[in-house]
Design a protein around this motif. Structure first.
Motif, PDB file in Angstrom:
ATOM      1  N   MET A 109       0.716  -1.268   0.388  1.00  0.00           N
ATOM      2  CA  MET A 109       0.238  -0.142   0.101  1.00  0.00           C
ATOM      3  C   MET A 109       0.866   1.333   0.085  1.00  0.00           C
ATOM      4  SD  MET A 109      -2.970   1.128   2.713  1.00  0.00           S
ATOM      5  CE  MET A 109      -3.927  -0.394   2.898  1.00  0.00           C
ATOM      6  N   GLU A 110       0.752   2.211  -0.881  1.00  0.00           N
ATOM      7  CA  GLU A 110       0.777   3.310  -0.758  1.00  0.00           C
ATOM      8  C   GLU A 110       1.214   4.058   0.453  1.00  0.00           C
ATOM      9  OE1 GLU A 110      -0.032   6.278  -4.108  1.00  0.00           O
ATOM     10  OE2 GLU A 110       0.224   4.398  -5.501  1.00  0.00           O
ATOM     11  N   PRO A 111       2.426   4.757   0.648  1.00  0.00           N
ATOM     12  CA  PRO A 111       2.453   5.392   2.384  1.00  0.00           C
ATOM     13  C   PRO A 111       1.412   7.021   2.276  1.00  0.00           C
ATOM     14  CG  PRO A 111       4.495   5.154   1.254  1.00  0.00           C
ATOM     15  CD  PRO A 111       3.525   4.735   0.469  1.00  0.00           C
ATOM     16  N   ALA A 112       0.732   7.148   3.567  1.00  0.00           N
ATOM     17  CA  ALA A 112      -0.562   7.943   3.613  1.00  0.00           C
ATOM     18  C   ALA A 112      -0.343   8.819   4.109  1.00  0.00           C
ATOM     19  CB  ALA A 112      -1.705   7.095   3.942  1.00  0.00           C
ATOM     20  N   ARG A 113      -0.484  10.349   4.898  1.00  0.00           N
ATOM     21  CA  ARG A 113      -0.608  10.455   5.598  1.00  0.00           C
ATOM     22  C   ARG A 113      -1.588  11.305   6.118  1.00  0.00           C
ATOM     23  NH1 ARG A 113       3.628  14.613   6.416  1.00  0.00           N
ATOM     24  NH2 ARG A 113       3.297  16.435   7.347  1.00  0.00           N
ATOM     25  N   ILE A 114      -1.945  10.552   7.477  1.00  0.00           N
ATOM     26  CA  ILE A 114      -3.189  10.646   8.721  1.00  0.00           C
ATOM     27  C   ILE A 114      -2.764  10.977   9.786  1.00  0.00           C
ATOM     28  CG2 ILE A 114      -3.904   8.605  10.087  1.00  0.00           C
ATOM     29  CD1 ILE A 114      -2.450   6.447   8.039  1.00  0.00           C
ATOM     30  N   LEU A 115      -3.770  12.209   9.975  1.00  0.00           N
ATOM     31  CA  LEU A 115      -4.323  12.817  10.896  1.00  0.00           C
ATOM     32  C   LEU A 115      -4.443  11.707  12.161  1.00  0.00           C
ATOM     33  CD1 LEU A 115      -3.964  15.845  12.754  1.00  0.00           C
ATOM     34  CD2 LEU A 115      -6.459  15.762  11.404  1.00  0.00           C
TER      35      LEU A 115
END
Length: 351
Positions: A1-7
């Motif tokens: 899975m592609e890296p994500a930016r998560i809050l």
């Protein structure tokens, strides 16, 4: 899975540390927010692929943050997973109704957290691809509309978009104007392609402007000849005079620059057949005797003269500047009465 930016949003530092560690192990980047207001501030600063949102927080709880996100145009499609130790059915239902993608109980299982994140990100990326595709379609549609308006009359574009076709029709009492550059073919032999095209572009743009200003419709450019009509798609009370003024406007424009063109033109008035031809490249064009006679008349003389048919001459409210030159043999027509108007720049009489 592609890296994500998560809050990640939680008022407990321990929970933030734990979530941050789990996300790092999964290869995702995280940004922390210690309360609901800080979460909204972070959302205002940058986009996120996912929000992990605690329910029970002081001041601004997870419900309020979720509600504001779903009411915000830029945030409403960002998936939200609610994380809370509060497991009442009412709380879960409320979160789902407010737009949460899922609900995860505390303490969470890392495997379940990973599954929830994967599901949310796949949904978010599918939505992003759909939005990008729709934007591409809209750009192409807008470009197609602009191209259609550039090559077709407004009324023809409207009919084409509404019905998928433009029915050919007979237009009566149309003044057809042809303008031709004297000596253009000879001049071309000594010029580079760039120079030739640039000069035609200059004159074609100018012809569009003066035709529009005089109430004519610019139909097309044919080599070094320009064709326009009056009283075709827009009613005109004095179409022949308008065509004469349009040609006069072009005299000074054509004379500018290095070639110093002399122009000649022809005007005939009568019925024409108009329609669109082509399957992938549309062209609006006119056919009929009126078009042919105007084109033949434009080939007479050596420049700075406009030749009118008898029918066009008869429509002039003031024919004092037009003189008869007698019968002239035109190809396909035989001998016809022709009248000559000396073209002079600077005629600013309103069309």
């Amino acid at each position: 899975m592609e890296p994500a930016r998560i809050l990640i949003v939680d008022d407990e530092p321990f929970n933030l540390d734990l979530l941050e560690q789990e996300l790092e192990l999964l290869g995702h980047a995280s940004v922390r927010a210690a309360n609901g207001r800080a979460a909204l501030d972070r959302l205002s600063e940058e986009p996120f692929d996912l929000v992990l949102l605690d329910v029970m927080m002081p001041a601004l709880d997870g419900y309020a943050v979720l509600e504001r996100m779903k009411a915000h145009e830029a945030w409403r499609h960002t998936p939200v997973v609610m994380i809370s130790a509060l497991m009442e059915i009412g709380s879960i239902v409320r979160c789902i109704e407010l737009g949460a993608f899922d609900y995860l109980p505390k303490p969470f299982e890392p495997v379940i957290l990973e599954a929830r994140i994967r599901s949310c990100l796949e949904r978010k990326r599918a939505h992003d691809r759909e939005v990008a595709h729709l934007r591409t379609i809209e750009r192409e549609r807008k470009r197609a509309d602009e191209l259609l308006h550039a090559i077709l009359p407004v009324s023809a574009v409207a009919e084409l978009m509404e019905t998928g076709q433009v029915k050919p029709r007979l237009f009566g009492d149309v003044a057809v104007l042809f303008i031709d550059l004297v000596g253009f073919t000879t001049w071309c032999h000594d010029q580079s392609p760039d120079v030739v095209v640039a000069e035609i572009q200059r004159l074609a743009e100018a012809f569009e402007v003066v035709a529009q200003a005089r109430g004519l419709e610019n139909i097309k450019t044919i080599g070094d000849a320009f064709m326009a009509t009056a009283n075709l798609l827009r009613p005109h009370d004095d179409p022949v005079s308008a065509a004469i003024r349009c040609a006069a406007d072009m005299v000074a424009i054509a004379a500018e620059g290095e070639p110093g063109w002399r122009i000649r033109g022809g005007i005939h008035i009568g019925p024409v057949v108009g329609g669109i031809v082509g399957r992938t490249k549309f062209t609006f064009d006119l056919w009929g005797d009126t078009v042919n006679v105007a084109a033949r008349l434009a080939g007479l003389g050596d420049g700075c003269a406009l030749h009118l048919s008898r029918e066009a001459f008869a429509r002039l409210p003031d024919p004092r500047d037009v003189r008869p030159i007698g019968p002239v043999t035109l190809k396909g027509k035989g001998a016809v009465d022709v009248y000559c108007h000396a073209l002079a720049a600077g005629d600013t009489t309103p069309a």
